[in-house]
Design a protein around this motif. Structure first.
Motif, PDB file in Angstrom:
ATOM      1  N   VAL A 103       0.832  -1.193   0.000  1.00  0.00           N
ATOM      2  CA  VAL A 103       0.000   0.000   0.000  1.00  0.00           C
ATOM      3  C   VAL A 103       0.872   1.251   0.000  1.00  0.00           C
ATOM      4  O   VAL A 103       1.850   1.338   0.762  1.00  0.00           O
ATOM      5  CB  VAL A 103      -0.928   0.046   1.236  1.00  0.00           C
ATOM      6  N   ALA A 104       0.531   2.225  -0.842  1.00  0.00           N
ATOM      7  CA  ALA A 104       1.227   3.509  -0.839  1.00  0.00           C
ATOM      8  C   ALA A 104       0.961   4.223   0.483  1.00  0.00           C
ATOM      9  O   ALA A 104      -0.188   4.362   0.903  1.00  0.00           O
ATOM     10  CB  ALA A 104       0.761   4.372  -2.003  1.00  0.00           C
ATOM     11  N   MET A 105       2.049   4.673   1.133  1.00  0.00           N
ATOM     12  CA  MET A 105       1.937   5.285   2.452  1.00  0.00           C
ATOM     13  C   MET A 105       1.814   6.805   2.354  1.00  0.00           C
ATOM     14  O   MET A 105       2.306   7.435   1.416  1.00  0.00           O
ATOM     15  CB  MET A 105       3.161   4.941   3.299  1.00  0.00           C
ATOM     16  N   GLN A 106       1.172   7.374   3.365  1.00  0.00           N
ATOM     17  CA  GLN A 106       1.071   8.829   3.485  1.00  0.00           C
ATOM     18  C   GLN A 106       2.384   9.400   4.028  1.00  0.00           C
ATOM     19  O   GLN A 106       3.194   8.680   4.612  1.00  0.00           O
ATOM     20  CB  GLN A 106      -0.081   9.159   4.444  1.00  0.00           C
ATOM     21  N   PHE A 107       2.591  10.692   3.804  1.00  0.00           N
ATOM     22  CA  PHE A 107       3.772  11.358   4.372  1.00  0.00           C
ATOM     23  C   PHE A 107       3.807  11.132   5.878  1.00  0.00           C
ATOM     24  O   PHE A 107       2.803  11.250   6.572  1.00  0.00           O
ATOM     25  CB  PHE A 107       3.727  12.859   4.090  1.00  0.00           C
ATOM     26  N   ASN A 108       4.982  10.809   6.369  1.00  0.00           N
ATOM     27  CA  ASN A 108       5.191  10.589   7.797  1.00  0.00           C
ATOM     28  C   ASN A 108       6.429  11.360   8.219  1.00  0.00           C
ATOM     29  O   ASN A 108       7.445  11.341   7.516  1.00  0.00           O
ATOM     30  CB  ASN A 108       5.357   9.094   8.078  1.00  0.00           C
ATOM     31  N   SER A 109       6.352  12.038   9.341  1.00  0.00           N
ATOM     32  CA  SER A 109       7.474  12.876   9.776  1.00  0.00           C
ATOM     33  C   SER A 109       8.744  12.070  10.003  1.00  0.00           C
ATOM     34  O   SER A 109       9.853  12.594   9.933  1.00  0.00           O
ATOM     35  CB  SER A 109       7.104  13.632  11.061  1.00  0.00           C
ATOM     36  N   ALA A 110       8.586  10.764  10.265  1.00  0.00           N
ATOM     37  CA  ALA A 110       9.761   9.929  10.535  1.00  0.00           C
ATOM     38  C   ALA A 110      10.472   9.486   9.260  1.00  0.00           C
ATOM     39  O   ALA A 110      11.695   9.346   9.231  1.00  0.00           O
ATOM     40  CB  ALA A 110       9.355   8.708  11.349  1.00  0.00           C
ATOM     41  N   TYR A 111       9.676   9.251   8.190  1.00  0.00           N
ATOM     42  CA  TYR A 111      10.319   8.729   6.979  1.00  0.00           C
ATOM     43  C   TYR A 111       9.886   9.432   5.699  1.00  0.00           C
ATOM     44  O   TYR A 111      10.258   9.023   4.604  1.00  0.00           O
ATOM     45  CB  TYR A 111      10.083   7.214   6.841  1.00  0.00           C
ATOM     46  N   GLY A 112       9.110  10.494   5.791  1.00  0.00           N
ATOM     47  CA  GLY A 112       8.741  11.262   4.611  1.00  0.00           C
ATOM     48  C   GLY A 112       7.678  10.576   3.784  1.00  0.00           C
ATOM     49  O   GLY A 112       6.826   9.842   4.291  1.00  0.00           O
ATOM     50  N   SER A 113       7.715  10.798   2.464  1.00  0.00           N
ATOM     51  CA  SER A 113       6.733  10.226   1.547  1.00  0.00           C
ATOM     52  C   SER A 113       7.442   9.341   0.526  1.00  0.00           C
ATOM     53  O   SER A 113       8.647   9.134   0.589  1.00  0.00           O
ATOM     54  CB  SER A 113       5.956  11.340   0.839  1.00  0.00           C
ATOM     55  N   GLY A 114       6.668   8.802  -0.423  1.00  0.00           N
ATOM     56  CA  GLY A 114       7.259   7.963  -1.458  1.00  0.00           C
ATOM     57  C   GLY A 114       7.550   6.553  -1.017  1.00  0.00           C
ATOM     58  O   GLY A 114       8.382   5.863  -1.617  1.00  0.00           O
TER      59      GLY A 114
END
Length: 666
Positions: A103-114
């Motif tokens: 699943v494509a993940m949402q932006f996360n402050s710990a690891y960003g996006s993509g």
């Protein structure tokens, strides 16, 4: 529906007295815009992509679901749970195999996006995070736009990187395939990769080793938004969200050639098989997901048109299941998140208008139409991702001499968008100017209240003017477009300083003004004081009677009709209070007494989340935004015992008339 605490006959004598307390028990609770009305069974919010397992389990991905994980699971037309947190996923892409989901993940402050997350289908836990794109700071747009698996390989579209990346399902990179702006992906029986380039209407074929092969050109206006290779028929299925709004079928055993289509050409905008905007069996909107199970059931995910810069409120969930002969078996629908339903006076409250959708019925109701036409009106503010507002899903509606005026706004708006209807456009709402805007000769925002009254007049408290402005409706042109005259203004009464809401009831010449909270930075909040002016246009602009005191904390939304003011609250309770506009007293409270049957959510987290209407039989219909349940709560209340024998069901004549003339007669 559940009838609450029926009044006993002992109150009959009291009801005969003019100012006696109104029987508080005479109401029922219902819902619209979701197939199911409980929190455990409801359809999840705004599915934007779908993968179907062979055994018929449907997995959808959403960017945001307030009350469950962003990946929702369904089987046989029922919810069977969810995966992850409510804001874990981007929503734009999902796929799977026998053991895992990707699943494509949402932006996360710990690891960003993509990133793409791998989830164990049995434990539902994430066990791997795969870095797909070098773009790691994007928050508002899809980065990974397509996913597919084949054997031990995972394919992922890196949209900003202009490539399709190939990994093992264990996350080990294998190779990249160059393709500008790749989107949806599918793998055929021979191991060939099919990749959509949505903006050009093109689907490209690449061999198992990445070599470029054939190209399918669908046309400049086509928008291939989903792909699925059907191993049962050896055909590639292409979901088109362009003007055709259907599924295109291709034989891809050699040089690809078209074999047919599935769905009405033009989808919900087709005028040969229905009214423009009317949804229904095979009248598709955006086809964002296609899948089949081993039994041959075909599943189609629509994403009904609507827009928002954060993607999380973009459209709705609309899954159709078809048997092997193409007959509709069932639907799963979730059509509202942070929106409302304005009862339509032209059908005596049988139709309900949201900012983009139209509903009718009970116990979940029927999705009648989508009022957005992105082909004819691509600049419609409701689908403008650059608009500063967020999700214009809140409606105000007026029915005047056979014409309807729709005003659409966001959750906590200071800008309001105007729309009208005509026979040629069917259910489609035609965009007009905005208020503030050129039609009203002002650029001021609306910060002190806004009301489209039942006669089509506009009442607005423009920011920093310290006035109430009344724009009278002057008529409609030949195409149904309304116009308004020069406004009359009054100073805001000093007793209601920091005005935050305006409601005008033309039938009784009653103006209702609600005070904000002094010193509170939240200009959207409603305070404790509400002033009721009977005879405002007749000259009573200084003597409110009654003054209603809202004793409960955190009032957020108010609506009025007939002789009642309805108040909803944020951060506290889901209750709706009804105050009498003659006495100022509390007449009744709609409560959350039976949540197991109809889930009414937590609160009203929007300025215009409540709408109300008094039907011809005296019944009040009150609707409430339920962002927790992704639906609309509908209360039906008949204050007097004498009216209790009157059915709340719309007559057959009215029901037939509303479908025959959704835009009103001329």
């Amino acid at each position: 529906m559940l009838v609450k605490r029926l009044c006993t006959a002992l109150f009959a004598v009291a009801l005969a007295t003019a100012l006696a307390p109104i029987c508080e028990a005479q109401y029922s609770t219902d819902w619209l815009a979701n197939s199911f009305g409980t929190n455990a069974t409801r359809v999840g919010n705004v599915a934007r992509s779908m993968w179907v397992a062979p055994e018929g389990v449907i997995y959808t991905s959403s960017m945001w679901d307030e009350n469950e994980g962003g990946v929702a699971l369904y089987q046989n037309g029922q919810s069977i749970g969810s995966i992850g947190g409510h804001s874990d996923f981007q929503g734009g892409a999902i796929t799977g195999n026998a053991t895992s989901l990707f699943v494509a993940m949402q932006f996360n402050s710990a690891y960003g996006s993509g990133k793409v997350g791998r989830y164990n289908r049995t434990s539902r836990a994430r066990d791997l995070l795969v870095s797909v794109s070098n773009t790691t700071t994007e928050r508002l747009a899809d980065v990974v736009t397509g996913l597919a698996t084949s054997g031990s390989l995972l394919y992922a579209s890196d949209f900003p990187g202009n490539r399709v990346r190939v990994f093992t399902t264990a996350g080990v990179w294998q190779r990249d395939i160059s393709l500008a702006s790749p989107g949806a992906l599918a793998i055929d029986a021979a191991g060939n990769l099919w990749a959509a380039q949505k903006s050009t209407g093109t689907v490209f074929e690449f061999g198992p080793n990445g070599e470029k092969r054939n190209t399918i050109s669908l046309g400049a206006t086509a928008r291939p938004s989903s792909l699925y290779f059907d191993s049962q028929t050896a055909q590639l299925m292409i979901g088109d969200s362009g003007p055709d709004m259907n599924i295109k079928l291709y034989n891809v055993a050699g040089v690809p050639f078209a074999t047919g289509t599935f769905g009405v050409k033009g989808g919900y905008l087709n005028t040969a098989t229905g009214l423009k905007g009317q949804v229904g069996d095979k009248r598709f909107t955006r086809v964002d997901g296609i899948g089949k199970d081993s039994a041959g059931t075909l599943y189609v995910l629509n994403n009904p048109w609507g827009g928002s810069w954060d993607l999380g409120r973009d459209g709705g969930t609309d899954i159709h299941a078809y048997d092997g002969k193409g007959n509709l078996r069932w639907k799963l629908q979730s059509l509202n998140f942070e929106g409302n339903g304005a009862p339509d006076a032209g059908t005596d409250g049988a139709l309900f208008y949201g900012g983009t959708h139209l509903y009718t019925g009970t116990a979940g109701g029927t999705f009648v139409a989508n009022t957005v036409d992105p082909i004819t009106y691509p600049s419609d503010p409701r689908i403008n991702l650059a608009d500063h507002e967020r999700g214009e899903h809140f409606a105000q509606l007026a029915y005047v001499n056979g014409h309807r005026i729709l005003v659409a706004a966001s959750q906590n708006p200071d800008t309001f968008y105007f729309f009208h209807f005509n026979a040629q456009s069917g259910y489609i709402a035609i965009p007009d100017a905005t208020l503030p805007g050129t039609a009203f000769n002002t650029t001021a925002r609306v910060r002190d209240g806004f009301c489209l009254d039942s006669k089509g007049d506009i009442w607005a408290g423009l920011d920093k003017t310290n006035t109430i402005s009344h724009y009278p409706l002057t008529g409609f042109d030949a195409n149904g477009k309304p116009s308004w005259g020069t406004p009359k203004t009054w100073p805001i009464p000093k007793t209601i300083a920091q005005l935050t809401r305006i409601i005008y009831l033309p039938e009784s010449d009653t103006l209702i003004l609600a005070q904000g909270i002094s010193g509170n930075s939240d200009w959207t909040a409603v305070g404790s004081r509400v002033e009721v002016y009977h005879g405002w246009l007749a000259g009573n602009t200084t003597k409110p009677d009654p003054v209603i005191t809202i004793s409960a904390a955190n009032a957020k939304s108010i609506a009025a009709s007939g002789n009642e003011l309805f108040v909803g609250y944020v951060h506290t309770v889901p209750n709706i209070d009804a105050f009498n506009l003659t006495t100022g007293k509390l007449d009744t409270t709609f409560t959350n007494s039976h949540p197991s049957a109809v889930y009414v959510g937590n609160d009203v987290d929007s300025m215009y989340g409540l709408r109300s209407y008094r039907r011809a039989n005296g019944e009040y219909v009150v609707t409430k935004d339920n962002y927790n349940g992704s639906n609309l709560v509908v209360y039906r209340w008949t204050p007097a015992l004498a009216a209790s024998s009157t059915s709340s069901t719309t007559s057959t004549a009215v029901t037939n008339a509303m479908f025959a003339s959704p835009f009103g007669s001329k």
